[in-house]
Design a protein around this motif. Sequence first.
Motif, PDB file in Angstrom:
ATOM      1  N   LEU A  10     -21.154 -16.443 -28.233  1.00  0.00           N
ATOM      2  CA  LEU A  10     -19.892 -16.220 -29.391  1.00  0.00           C
ATOM      3  C   LEU A  10     -18.987 -14.975 -28.741  1.00  0.00           C
ATOM      4  O   LEU A  10     -18.011 -15.041 -29.108  1.00  0.00           O
ATOM      5  CB  LEU A  10     -21.230 -16.534 -30.189  1.00  0.00           C
ATOM      6  N   ILE A  11     -19.585 -14.272 -28.462  1.00  0.00           N
ATOM      7  CA  ILE A  11     -19.097 -12.480 -28.955  1.00  0.00           C
ATOM      8  C   ILE A  11     -18.020 -13.331 -27.451  1.00  0.00           C
ATOM      9  O   ILE A  11     -16.803 -12.703 -27.644  1.00  0.00           O
ATOM     10  CB  ILE A  11     -19.779 -11.600 -28.075  1.00  0.00           C
ATOM     11  N   ARG A  14     -14.862 -14.569 -29.189  1.00  0.00           N
ATOM     12  CA  ARG A  14     -14.548 -14.098 -29.863  1.00  0.00           C
ATOM     13  C   ARG A  14     -13.120 -12.720 -28.814  1.00  0.00           C
ATOM     14  O   ARG A  14     -12.443 -13.303 -29.350  1.00  0.00           O
ATOM     15  CB  ARG A  14     -15.316 -13.379 -30.594  1.00  0.00           C
ATOM     16  N   TYR A  68     -17.051  -7.077 -36.703  1.00  0.00           N
ATOM     17  CA  TYR A  68     -16.447  -8.513 -36.207  1.00  0.00           C
ATOM     18  C   TYR A  68     -16.871  -8.684 -35.051  1.00  0.00           C
ATOM     19  O   TYR A  68     -17.068 -10.379 -34.254  1.00  0.00           O
ATOM     20  CB  TYR A  68     -15.169  -8.818 -36.724  1.00  0.00           C
ATOM     21  N   THR A  71     -20.691  -9.479 -34.756  1.00  0.00           N
ATOM     22  CA  THR A  71     -21.119 -10.615 -35.511  1.00  0.00           C
ATOM     23  C   THR A  71     -20.730 -11.739 -35.780  1.00  0.00           C
ATOM     24  O   THR A  71     -21.073 -12.661 -37.078  1.00  0.00           O
ATOM     25  CB  THR A  71     -21.383  -9.678 -36.742  1.00  0.00           C
ATOM     26  N   GLY A  72     -18.924 -11.551 -36.032  1.00  0.00           N
ATOM     27  CA  GLY A  72     -18.414 -12.595 -36.510  1.00  0.00           C
ATOM     28  C   GLY A  72     -17.323 -12.903 -37.744  1.00  0.00           C
ATOM     29  O   GLY A  72     -17.280 -12.998 -38.395  1.00  0.00           O
ATOM     30  N   SER A  74     -15.702  -9.887 -40.959  1.00  0.00           N
ATOM     31  CA  SER A  74     -15.493  -8.332 -40.568  1.00  0.00           C
ATOM     32  C   SER A  74     -15.010  -8.202 -42.173  1.00  0.00           C
ATOM     33  O   SER A  74     -14.587  -8.986 -43.214  1.00  0.00           O
ATOM     34  CB  SER A  74     -13.805  -8.820 -40.542  1.00  0.00           C
TER      35      SER A  74
END
Length: 110
Positions: A10-11, A14, A68, A71-72, A74
């Motif tokens: 997921l990181i 992003r 962000y 973890t996604g 902000s």
Amino acid sequence: MLNTIIDYPLIGQRIKKRRNERKLTQEQLANALNISVYYLSKIENGKASATLEMLALIAHQLELELAYLITGVSTLEKHYYTDKLQDICEKATSKQLDMIIRLSKVILDD
């Protein structure tokens, strides 16, 4: 064990999304970070676990908050605070809600 807590794929998504938003190629970003395109590709695909230092460098280069990126979420987004307050209020008793309101008013009056 840490890999089960931190979602590296997921990181990587992003990173790739932000890189594309900034119209950067993998080569351009890798050069700016002084890493190989191969390593950046592995990070973006979640096949490599980047160090915290590397994630911080990537976040800086892409003008993202490190939090962000990991973890996604902000803390700069307004809904982060409203969501947190909503969570608190949902768990609070009526008496606690009254206290939260009074404290909020005191803080905002300053």
